[in-house]
Write an enzyme that holds these catalytic residues in place. Structure first.
Site: not given
Ligand code: APR
Length: 239
Positions: A60, A63, A97-98, A100, A115, A123, A184, A210
C-alpha cells in the site's frame, strides 16, 4: 434507450479500476494487472496482515506513492462524472470501488469509497481514520487515543465488509439511472448493484472497455476506453 432525463433524475454511478487505467493506475484483472503481479492472499486479506504486515504495508505504501506521482492525474472520464454531478447536484451519487482520489481531484463531491482509500489509515485500537500522504509501517503508531496502537491501511480487504452499504442500498432503490463504469463485475457486493437497481426500476447502463461479467443485466451498453465512452454518454444526457 433512455428517455425523460432531466435535472430531477436520480443517478447513481459505480466506478472501478478501469476508469483510472488511462490515468496511469493499474487495474486488477487485466493483463499485467495488480493481481497478476501480487497474490491477493499475501497483500489484501486480514490474514495476510496478521501473518506478514510488512509485505502489506509495503504494497500500500507503493500504491500511495504512485498515486501521488505527477504523472497520475484525473482523466476525461473522471471530469465528465464531476460535470454530471454539477448538473444534478443532490440527485447524483458516485460509488467507487477505487481507493485512489482521482474523482475528488476532478471535482466530484458526493463520493462513497466502498473499498476504502489509499490516502488514509485506521487505528487498530480506536478505529479512528486519519488522512495521510506518507508511508507507514509496523513501527508507526497513531496519536488518536490513550492507547497508541498500530495503524492499518484504510482499505477493505477480501473477507471484510465494504463500507457505506446502507446508504448505497437506499440510493440504488431510488435510482432512475444506474451507470457502471470501468469495472469487471467480479467482486460482490458491487457486482450485484445492477440487479438491485434494476429490480427497483432503474435504467442500467454499462460503460466499459469490454462486456463485464454481468453485462446481460444492463439495458444499455457502450464499450470503449473510459476517456471516450463516459464523456460521450454524459454529453448525450446533458445535451
Ligand atoms: N477504459 C474503460 N474500462 C477499462 C479500461 C479503460 N481504459 N481499462 C480496463 N478497463 C476495464 C477492464 O476491461 C475491466 O472490465 O476495467 C475493468 C477492470 O476490472 P478489475 O481489474 O477487475 O477492477 P475492478 O472491477 O475495479 O475490481 C473490483 O476487486 O480486487 C478488488 O478491491 C479491488 O476494487 C477492486 C475490486
Amino acid at each position: 434507450m433512455l428517455s425523460g432525463f432531466n435535472k430531477s433524475s436520480k443517478v447513481v454511478v459505480l466506478t472501478g479500476a478501469g476508469i483510472s487505467a488511462e490515468s496511469g493506475l493499474k487495474t486488477f484483472r487485466d493483463n499485467n494487472g495488480l493481481w497478476e503481479n501480487h497474490r491477493v492472499e499475501d497483500v489484501a486479506t486480514p490474514e495476510a496482515f496478521e501473518r506478514n504486515p510488512d509485505v502489506v504495508y509495503r504494497f500500500y505504501n507503493q500504491r500511495r506513492a504512485q498515486l501521488q506521482s505527477p504523472d497520475v492525474k484525473p482523466n476525461a472520464g473522471h471530469y465528465a462524472l464531476a460535470k454530471l454531478e454539477e448538473y444534478l447536484e443532490d440527485n447524483f451519487l458516485l460509488i467507487t470501488q477505487n481507493v485512489d482520489n482521482l474523482h475528488e481531484r476532478a471535482g466530484s463531491k458526493r463520493v462513497l469509497h466502498m473499498h476504502g482509500e489509499l490516502l488514509s489509515h485506521r487505528c487498530l485500537s480506536s478505529q479512528i481514520v486519519k488522512s495521510t500522504t506518507e508511508d507507514y509501517d509496523e513501527k508507526s503508531h497513531c496519536d488518536c487515543c490513550d492507547n497508541p496502537s498500530m495503524i492499518r491501511p484504510n482499505i477493505v480487504w477480501f473477507g471484510e465488509m465494504p463500507m457505506f452499504m446502507d446508504e448505497i442500498s437506499e440510493a440504488l432503490a431510488n435510482a432512475d439511472i444506474f451507470i457502471s463504469a470501468g469495472t469487471s463485475g467480479n467482486v460482490y457486493p458491487a457486482a450485484g448493484f445492477v440487479q438491485q437497481a434494476g429490480l427497483y426500476g432503474a435504467h442500467c447502463v454499462e460503460l466499459n472497455l469490454e462486456p463485464s461479467q454481468g453485462f446481460s443485466a444492463f439495458s444499455e451498453s457502450h464499450y470503449g476506453p473510459a476517456t471516450q465512452v463516459i464523456p460521450n454518454f454524459i454529453e448525450s444526457l446533458i445535451k
